[in-house]
Design a protein around this motif. Structure first.
Motif, PDB file in Angstrom:
ATOM      1  N   ARG A 296       0.837  -1.207   0.000  1.00  0.00           N
ATOM      2  CA  ARG A 296       0.000   0.000   0.000  1.00  0.00           C
ATOM      3  C   ARG A 296       0.866   1.249   0.000  1.00  0.00           C
ATOM      4  NH1 ARG A 296      -2.115   3.376   3.941  1.00  0.00           N
ATOM      5  NH2 ARG A 296      -1.366   2.040   5.640  1.00  0.00           N
ATOM      6  N   HIS A 297       1.885   1.273   0.858  1.00  0.00           N
ATOM      7  CA  HIS A 297       2.781   2.429   0.878  1.00  0.00           C
ATOM      8  C   HIS A 297       3.640   2.479  -0.384  1.00  0.00           C
ATOM      9  CE1 HIS A 297       2.044   4.266   4.789  1.00  0.00           C
ATOM     10  NE2 HIS A 297       1.863   3.048   5.278  1.00  0.00           N
ATOM     11  N   PHE A 298       4.022   1.315  -0.914  1.00  0.00           N
ATOM     12  CA  PHE A 298       4.771   1.283  -2.166  1.00  0.00           C
ATOM     13  C   PHE A 298       3.969   1.949  -3.278  1.00  0.00           C
ATOM     14  CE2 PHE A 298       5.666  -0.622  -6.253  1.00  0.00           C
ATOM     15  CZ  PHE A 298       7.045  -0.608  -6.324  1.00  0.00           C
ATOM     16  N   ASP A 299       2.696   1.599  -3.400  1.00  0.00           N
ATOM     17  CA  ASP A 299       1.864   2.170  -4.457  1.00  0.00           C
ATOM     18  C   ASP A 299       1.652   3.667  -4.251  1.00  0.00           C
ATOM     19  OD1 ASP A 299       1.668  -0.349  -5.580  1.00  0.00           O
ATOM     20  OD2 ASP A 299      -0.266  -0.795  -4.633  1.00  0.00           O
ATOM     21  N   ARG A 300       1.498   4.076  -3.003  1.00  0.00           N
ATOM     22  CA  ARG A 300       1.345   5.507  -2.714  1.00  0.00           C
ATOM     23  C   ARG A 300       2.580   6.274  -3.167  1.00  0.00           C
ATOM     24  NH1 ARG A 300       3.326   8.601   1.215  1.00  0.00           N
ATOM     25  NH2 ARG A 300       4.180   6.797   2.332  1.00  0.00           N
ATOM     26  N   LEU A 301       3.758   5.742  -2.861  1.00  0.00           N
ATOM     27  CA  LEU A 301       5.005   6.430  -3.180  1.00  0.00           C
ATOM     28  C   LEU A 301       5.283   6.456  -4.677  1.00  0.00           C
ATOM     29  CD1 LEU A 301       7.119   5.012  -0.234  1.00  0.00           C
ATOM     30  CD2 LEU A 301       6.597   7.425  -0.608  1.00  0.00           C
ATOM     31  N   THR A 302       5.035   5.364  -5.368  1.00  0.00           N
ATOM     32  CA  THR A 302       5.298   5.357  -6.806  1.00  0.00           C
ATOM     33  C   THR A 302       4.415   6.350  -7.536  1.00  0.00           C
ATOM     34  OG1 THR A 302       3.807   3.450  -7.059  1.00  0.00           O
ATOM     35  CG2 THR A 302       6.171   3.000  -6.860  1.00  0.00           C
ATOM     36  N   GLY A 303       3.276   6.684  -6.950  1.00  0.00           N
ATOM     37  CA  GLY A 303       2.422   7.704  -7.543  1.00  0.00           C
ATOM     38  C   GLY A 303       3.036   9.089  -7.548  1.00  0.00           C
ATOM     39  N   TYR A 304       4.055   9.310  -6.705  1.00  0.00           N
ATOM     40  CA  TYR A 304       4.729  10.610  -6.664  1.00  0.00           C
ATOM     41  C   TYR A 304       5.813  10.758  -7.740  1.00  0.00           C
ATOM     42  CZ  TYR A 304       2.792  11.346  -1.930  1.00  0.00           C
ATOM     43  OH  TYR A 304       1.977  11.520  -0.853  1.00  0.00           O
ATOM     44  N   LEU A 305       6.255   9.648  -8.309  1.00  0.00           N
ATOM     45  CA  LEU A 305       7.452   9.688  -9.158  1.00  0.00           C
ATOM     46  C   LEU A 305       7.258  10.516 -10.424  1.00  0.00           C
ATOM     47  CD1 LEU A 305       8.708   6.003  -8.767  1.00  0.00           C
ATOM     48  CD2 LEU A 305       9.727   8.078  -7.797  1.00  0.00           C
ATOM     49  N   GLY A 306       6.028  10.643 -10.879  1.00  0.00           N
ATOM     50  CA  GLY A 306       5.780  11.406 -12.086  1.00  0.00           C
ATOM     51  C   GLY A 306       5.543  12.885 -11.851  1.00  0.00           C
ATOM     52  N   GLN A 307       5.731  13.342 -10.611  1.00  0.00           N
ATOM     53  CA  GLN A 307       5.416  14.732 -10.281  1.00  0.00           C
ATOM     54  C   GLN A 307       6.659  15.618 -10.278  1.00  0.00           C
ATOM     55  OE1 GLN A 307       2.856  14.982  -6.812  1.00  0.00           O
ATOM     56  NE2 GLN A 307       1.707  13.166  -7.437  1.00  0.00           N
ATOM     57  N   GLY A 308       7.643  15.278 -11.071  1.00  0.00           N
ATOM     58  CA  GLY A 308       8.856  16.059 -11.204  1.00  0.00           C
ATOM     59  C   GLY A 308       9.777  15.392 -12.204  1.00  0.00           C
ATOM     60  N   THR A 309      10.921  16.022 -12.443  1.00  0.00           N
ATOM     61  CA  THR A 309      11.927  15.462 -13.334  1.00  0.00           C
ATOM     62  C   THR A 309      12.918  14.641 -12.519  1.00  0.00           C
ATOM     63  OG1 THR A 309      11.733  17.345 -14.837  1.00  0.00           O
ATOM     64  CG2 THR A 309      13.734  16.019 -14.999  1.00  0.00           C
ATOM     65  N   VAL A 310      13.146  13.396 -12.914  1.00  0.00           N
ATOM     66  CA  VAL A 310      14.045  12.508 -12.171  1.00  0.00           C
ATOM     67  C   VAL A 310      15.496  12.921 -12.441  1.00  0.00           C
ATOM     68  CG1 VAL A 310      14.860  10.152 -11.848  1.00  0.00           C
ATOM     69  CG2 VAL A 310      12.416  10.589 -12.167  1.00  0.00           C
ATOM     70  N   LEU A 311      16.160  13.381 -11.401  1.00  0.00           N
ATOM     71  CA  LEU A 311      17.589  13.694 -11.501  1.00  0.00           C
ATOM     72  C   LEU A 311      18.417  12.429 -11.358  1.00  0.00           C
ATOM     73  CD1 LEU A 311      19.922  15.801 -11.576  1.00  0.00           C
ATOM     74  CD2 LEU A 311      19.756  15.880  -9.062  1.00  0.00           C
ATOM     75  N   THR A 312      18.022  11.589 -10.415  1.00  0.00           N
ATOM     76  CA  THR A 312      18.675  10.295 -10.214  1.00  0.00           C
ATOM     77  C   THR A 312      17.670   9.351  -9.583  1.00  0.00           C
ATOM     78  OG1 THR A 312      20.610   9.163  -9.250  1.00  0.00           O
ATOM     79  CG2 THR A 312      19.573  10.839  -7.897  1.00  0.00           C
ATOM     80  N   GLY A 313      17.794   8.063  -9.871  1.00  0.00           N
ATOM     81  CA  GLY A 313      16.896   7.069  -9.293  1.00  0.00           C
ATOM     82  C   GLY A 313      15.664   6.860 -10.141  1.00  0.00           C
ATOM     83  N   GLY A 314      14.552   6.531  -9.463  1.00  0.00           N
ATOM     84  CA  GLY A 314      13.273   6.384 -10.139  1.00  0.00           C
ATOM     85  C   GLY A 314      12.847   4.965 -10.438  1.00  0.00           C
ATOM     86  N   SER A 315      13.738   3.983 -10.333  1.00  0.00           N
ATOM     87  CA  SER A 315      13.348   2.602 -10.648  1.00  0.00           C
ATOM     88  C   SER A 315      12.661   1.956  -9.448  1.00  0.00           C
ATOM     89  CB  SER A 315      14.567   1.781 -11.063  1.00  0.00           C
ATOM     90  OG  SER A 315      15.458   1.616  -9.972  1.00  0.00           O
ATOM     91  N   THR A 316      11.795   0.996  -9.711  1.00  0.00           N
ATOM     92  CA  THR A 316      11.024   0.331  -8.659  1.00  0.00           C
ATOM     93  C   THR A 316      10.892  -1.154  -8.969  1.00  0.00           C
ATOM     94  OG1 THR A 316       8.868   0.663  -9.736  1.00  0.00           O
ATOM     95  CG2 THR A 316       9.674   2.442  -8.314  1.00  0.00           C
ATOM     96  N   VAL A 317      10.715  -1.958  -7.923  1.00  0.00           N
ATOM     97  CA  VAL A 317      10.405  -3.385  -8.056  1.00  0.00           C
ATOM     98  C   VAL A 317       9.322  -3.691  -7.032  1.00  0.00           C
ATOM     99  CG1 VAL A 317      11.259  -5.752  -7.977  1.00  0.00           C
ATOM    100  CG2 VAL A 317      12.774  -3.914  -8.755  1.00  0.00           C
ATOM    101  N   ARG A 318       8.095  -3.876  -7.500  1.00  0.00           N
ATOM    102  CA  ARG A 318       6.968  -4.031  -6.570  1.00  0.00           C
ATOM    103  C   ARG A 318       7.055  -5.325  -5.771  1.00  0.00           C
ATOM    104  NH1 ARG A 318       1.334  -5.250  -5.968  1.00  0.00           N
ATOM    105  NH2 ARG A 318       0.220  -3.447  -5.079  1.00  0.00           N
ATOM    106  N   SER A 319       7.554  -6.387  -6.380  1.00  0.00           N
ATOM    107  CA  SER A 319       7.585  -7.683  -5.697  1.00  0.00           C
ATOM    108  C   SER A 319       8.444  -7.649  -4.438  1.00  0.00           C
ATOM    109  CB  SER A 319       8.095  -8.768  -6.644  1.00  0.00           C
ATOM    110  OG  SER A 319       9.416  -8.470  -7.072  1.00  0.00           O
ATOM    111  N   SER A 320       9.488  -6.809  -4.428  1.00  0.00           N
ATOM    112  CA  SER A 320      10.346  -6.695  -3.239  1.00  0.00           C
ATOM    113  C   SER A 320      10.163  -5.358  -2.524  1.00  0.00           C
ATOM    114  CB  SER A 320      11.815  -6.867  -3.639  1.00  0.00           C
ATOM    115  OG  SER A 320      12.204  -5.872  -4.574  1.00  0.00           O
ATOM    116  N   ARG A 321       9.149  -4.588  -2.939  1.00  0.00           N
ATOM    117  CA  ARG A 321       8.827  -3.291  -2.326  1.00  0.00           C
ATOM    118  C   ARG A 321      10.058  -2.364  -2.349  1.00  0.00           C
ATOM    119  NH1 ARG A 321       7.603  -6.803   1.612  1.00  0.00           N
ATOM    120  NH2 ARG A 321       8.769  -5.629   3.181  1.00  0.00           N
ATOM    121  N   TYR A 322      10.749  -2.363  -3.490  1.00  0.00           N
ATOM    122  CA  TYR A 322      11.969  -1.571  -3.648  1.00  0.00           C
ATOM    123  C   TYR A 322      11.672  -0.302  -4.440  1.00  0.00           C
ATOM    124  CZ  TYR A 322      16.340  -0.112  -5.931  1.00  0.00           C
ATOM    125  OH  TYR A 322      17.392   0.606  -6.440  1.00  0.00           O
TER     126      TYR A 322
END
Length: 464
Positions: A296-322
């Motif tokens: 639930r928190h993983f999905d909440r957080l990934t929803g923020y990723l599109g609200q700016g320009t990624v300087l570094t990072g941005g990758s996710t793995v839902r199965s391991s909540r990464y």
């Protein structure tokens, strides 16, 4: 599995009744008993650190050294500080008596409140359950503990260990989800200590108000870090460490950065470097980087990723909540990312013209639990302290003020009410009882008795 979970903890009403009886017998009042319980709590940590670290790794992906720094060390320091200062804290203090009441003696006695409820969150599930308990035990109270069901491995272990080490007459632990917490809040307590989010804090406060129970609320909010000047590499490392510790799931972590002037260009270079230095080029493989607590928190957080320009990072793995440590630029100040507490490994960096603009930005929003300024200029530090409304101020570092037992820890406004740690914990869980003593062998109060006269009035005016 029933509402109380699978660990076999005692039902709430029975747990409260048991420790209420323990308080009625005044078991907790002697200093020797209090110090014995504090030492037992210290043994609980020392003798079970490996198992506790394993549970924290299972729940949150924490490295054992991170658990030692952010959970166990803080607890051990709190206990040692309380044991050292407890005789001083328990002392009665004399108060001067007005001339009209003399001869008489007045004093203030610190008294335990009674039975307190401690509701802990999931992000630091050992420290944030047991650190308030240090103050409650030092002040002579009985306590009911409620660990978070969102850290199930840690909760299960604590439900087993607490009754083994602490006197069951005075400390009970109750497992379960929201239903168990709701049932606890229907019981009568003398104080409720809650750590968690603002929404749940409001519910706790409402439940406490129905029984006129005082509360301490340790909430959160969007803690800002203002960067003005200094050593850019060191600044970036301190911000990155503060932000990405526990995968960003820390209430005092910098929630966003306000970069003053040329600081923005420097941070665009140095923040990615700091993240690579800590976690390598593939943080997914790092043993030093944690995981999001649940989907639930993983999905909440990934929803923020599109609200700016990624300087570094941005990758996710839902199965391991990464979620990779992520820095965002070009963020809209009015976006959900900037209105809601992030509580995860996403760091927005906004540019501001000067320090005045940064402080106006902070004060235009709900007061945070902490605010950080990175500047080597004493004038900037002084103005920041005088202007910014926050629960705590940190200069040139993040997240570390909770490690100082002598400093109060607490929020203001939306970030909480009340404070604890060190003497402040003892005071939070104590009632200062006034005592006035005067002999009745000679009545020196006749001047205040009826019938009243002008002569009595003149004398009282001079005496009072």
């Amino acid at each position: 599995m029933d509402d109380m979970g699978s660990f076999g903890a005692q039902p709430p009403a029975e747990a409260v009744a048991r420790v209420r009886e323990g308080f009625r017998t005044r078991t907790t009042v002697p200093r020797r008993f209090r110090t014995g319980q504090l030492k037992a709590l210290r043994r609980l940590i020392a003798e079970n650190e490996k198992d506790l670290a394993q549970a924290l790794a299972e729940d949150l992906g924490k490295h054992p050294l991170e658990s030692r720094i952010s959970e166990f060390t803080l607890l051990e320091n709190e206990i040692s500080h309380a044991l050292l200062h407890l005789p001083e804290w328990m002392e009665e203090t004399s108060v001067k008596v007005p001339l009209a009441l003399q001869p008489a003696q007045a004093k203030v006695q610190p008294q335990p409140l009674g039975v307190v409820l401690i509701l802990a969150p999931w992000n630091y599930p050992v420290q944030l359950l047991l650190a308030p308990l240090v103050g409650a035990l030092a002040a002579g109270n009985c306590a009911v503990l409620k660990p978070s069901e969102l850290a199930p491995a840690t909760a299960a272990l604590l439900c087993r260990l607490v009754p083994e080490y602490l006197d069951p007459r005075v400390v009970a632990i109750v497992d379960g989800g929201p239903e168990g917490a709701a049932e606890l809040l229907r019981q009568r307590f003398d104080h409720i200590f809650f750590t968690g989010g603002e929404r749940a804090g409001r519910e706790v406060a409402q439940a406490a108000a129905r029984q006129l129970t005082p509360v301490t609320l340790e909430l959160g909010g969007k803690c800002p870090a203002v960067v003005a000047d200094g050593h850019w590499g060191n600044i970036a490392r301190r911000i990155a460490h503060g932000k990405f510790l526990n995968a960003g799931q820390t209430c005092v972590a910098p929630d966003y950065v306000l970069a003053v002037g040329k600081a923005a260009a420097q941070l665009r270079v140095h923040l990615p470097e700091a993240i690579r230095e800590f976690y390598g080029r593939r943080p997914l493989r790092s043993r030093d980087y944690g995981r999001i607590v649940n989907e639930r928190h993983f999905d909440r957080l990934t929803g923020y990723l599109g609200q700016g320009t990624v300087l570094t990072g941005g990758s996710t793995v839902r199965s391991s909540r990464y979620i990779e440590p992520t820095v965002l630029t070009d963020v809209d100040p009015d976006s959900p990312l900037m209105r809601e507490e992030i509580f995860g490994p996403i760091l927005p960096v906004l540019e501001v013209e000067d320090l005045d603009a940064a402080m106006a930005f902070i004060n235009g929003r709900p007061a945070p639990l902490a605010a950080y300024l990175f500047s080597e200029r004493p004038r900037n530090q002084r103005v920041f302290e005088e202007t910014v409304h926050a629960g705590a101020i940190g200069h040139n570092l993040c997240n570390t003020h909770p490690l100082v037992p002598g400093l109060p820890f607490g929020g203001v406004g939306a970030s909480g009410m009340g404070a604890y740690h060190g003497r402040h914990s003892f005071d939070t869980f104590s009632r200062l009882r006034p005592v006035l003593s005067k002999s009745a062998l000679v009545d020196t109060l006749k001047v205040a008795y009826p019938p009243y006269s002008w002569s009595k009035a003149g004398l009282l005016k001079r005496l009072l």
